[in-house]
Scaffold this motif. Structure first.
Motif, mmCIF file in Angstrom:
data_model
loop_
_atom_site.group_PDB
_atom_site.id
_atom_site.type_symbol
_atom_site.label_atom_id
_atom_site.label_comp_id
_atom_site.label_asym_id
_atom_site.label_seq_id
_atom_site.Cartn_x
_atom_site.Cartn_y
_atom_site.Cartn_z
ATOM 1 N N LEU A 1 0.756 -1.081 -0.062
ATOM 2 C CA LEU A 1 0.028 0.046 -0.049
ATOM 3 C C LEU A 1 0.992 1.274 0.139
ATOM 4 N N VAL A 2 1.980 1.289 0.883
ATOM 5 C CA VAL A 2 2.722 2.225 0.765
ATOM 6 C C VAL A 2 3.405 2.600 -0.768
ATOM 7 N N ALA A 3 3.895 1.480 -1.207
ATOM 8 C CA ALA A 3 4.450 1.849 -2.819
ATOM 9 C C ALA A 3 3.196 2.424 -3.508
ATOM 10 N N TYR A 4 2.035 1.729 -3.349
ATOM 11 C CA TYR A 4 1.017 2.373 -4.193
ATOM 12 C C TYR A 4 0.641 3.912 -3.898
ATOM 13 N N PHE A 5 0.584 4.283 -2.730
ATOM 14 C CA PHE A 5 0.286 5.654 -2.429
ATOM 15 C C PHE A 5 1.400 6.568 -2.925
ATOM 16 N N ASP A 6 2.743 6.062 -2.834
ATOM 17 C CA ASP A 6 3.680 6.932 -3.433
ATOM 18 C C ASP A 6 3.551 7.221 -4.871
ATOM 19 N N ASN A 7 3.054 6.081 -5.478
ATOM 20 C CA ASN A 7 2.771 6.169 -6.999
ATOM 21 C C ASN A 7 1.635 6.933 -7.241
ATOM 22 N N LEU A 8 0.529 6.994 -6.611
ATOM 23 C CA LEU A 8 -0.624 7.740 -6.690
ATOM 24 C C LEU A 8 -0.215 9.336 -6.387
ATOM 25 N N GLU A 9 0.851 9.539 -5.602
ATOM 26 C CA GLU A 9 1.205 10.972 -5.466
ATOM 27 C C GLU A 9 2.053 11.161 -6.365
#
Length: 224
Positions: free
Chosen positions: A23-31
């Motif tokens: 999820l952390v990786a996904y959130f970083d990509n979303l930003e």
């Protein structure tokens, strides 16, 4: 009993930890996607005087300011499991593997830019969408119908850069299309002196028209 504890740690606890890292990786990509969209909008000559920018609050939250609106992206630190009685759990995809019912969450709220700028604590915000991500990197959305129906059912809805882009653009457009309603005249006929001193433009509780929300997942429980 110790063996049972170890088994739980090796399975569910490890699953939650791995999913959180995912999820952390996904959130970083979303930003990053939001920054790309913001950069492209800033480059448009016809709107280059409008406030458009990304503001990172911390590792769990960032803001996307665009004109008079702010989208607040919030990553939840806890991994959740969808209840067995939930509609989506009746799908074959989730029935076959209970570990797929664990999700990381990202919440996206829409606030007025002035609410953030002037610290108007009583102003309402609107949850445009909740995104849930499972261990197979598949996600589903709840929220504004216009966004939700742009995405297929969970079992085939794998995260991609293109889908992130589609999601971000849909969120921005949804916020911009949701106008403020003028408060009723009688609601602002009387104010207290504190409101006058604060000069709050929240007098009369101006609210957005409201999003056409869709909370129940779209999946067909008989889907294969």
């Amino acid at each position: 009993m110790l063996a049972e504890i170890i088994e739980k740690l090796e399975t569910t606890t490890k699953l939650k930890q791995d999913l959180f890292n995912q999820l952390v990786a996904y959130f970083d990509n979303l930003e990053k996607t939001c920054r790309e969209v913001a950069s492209e909008l800033q480059a448009a000559e016809t709107i280059n005087n409008l406030p458009i920018r990304i503001e990172k609050v911390n590792d769990y939250e960032f803001l996307f300011r665009i004109g008079g609106d702010v989208l607040i992206f919030m990553m939840q630190s806890n991994i959740v499991r969808i209840p067995d009685e939930a509609y989506i759990c009746k799908t074959k995809y989730l029935k076959d593997d209970i570990s797929l019912r664990y999700f990381g969450q990202v919440l996206i709220y829409n606030f007025l830019a002035d609410t953030i700028t002037y610290g108007r604590l009583e102003d309402p915000g609107y949850l445009i969408s909740r995104l849930l991500l499972n261990r197979e990197n598949k996600f589903f959305l709840e929220g504004d119908r216009k966004i939700v129906f742009d995405f297929p059912e969970l079992k085939v809805n794998t995260v991609t850069k293109e889908k992130n882009r589609q999601l971000v653009e849909g969120l921005v457009l949804s916020a911009l299309n949701n106008d403020l309603l003028a408060p009723n005249f009688h609601d602002i006929m009387m104010i207290n002196y504190h409101q006058k001193l604060e000069h709050t433009s929240s007098m009369g509780n101006p609210q957005k028209i409201g999003f056409d929300m869709f909370a129940k997942n779209r999946e067909n429980p008989n889907s294969q």
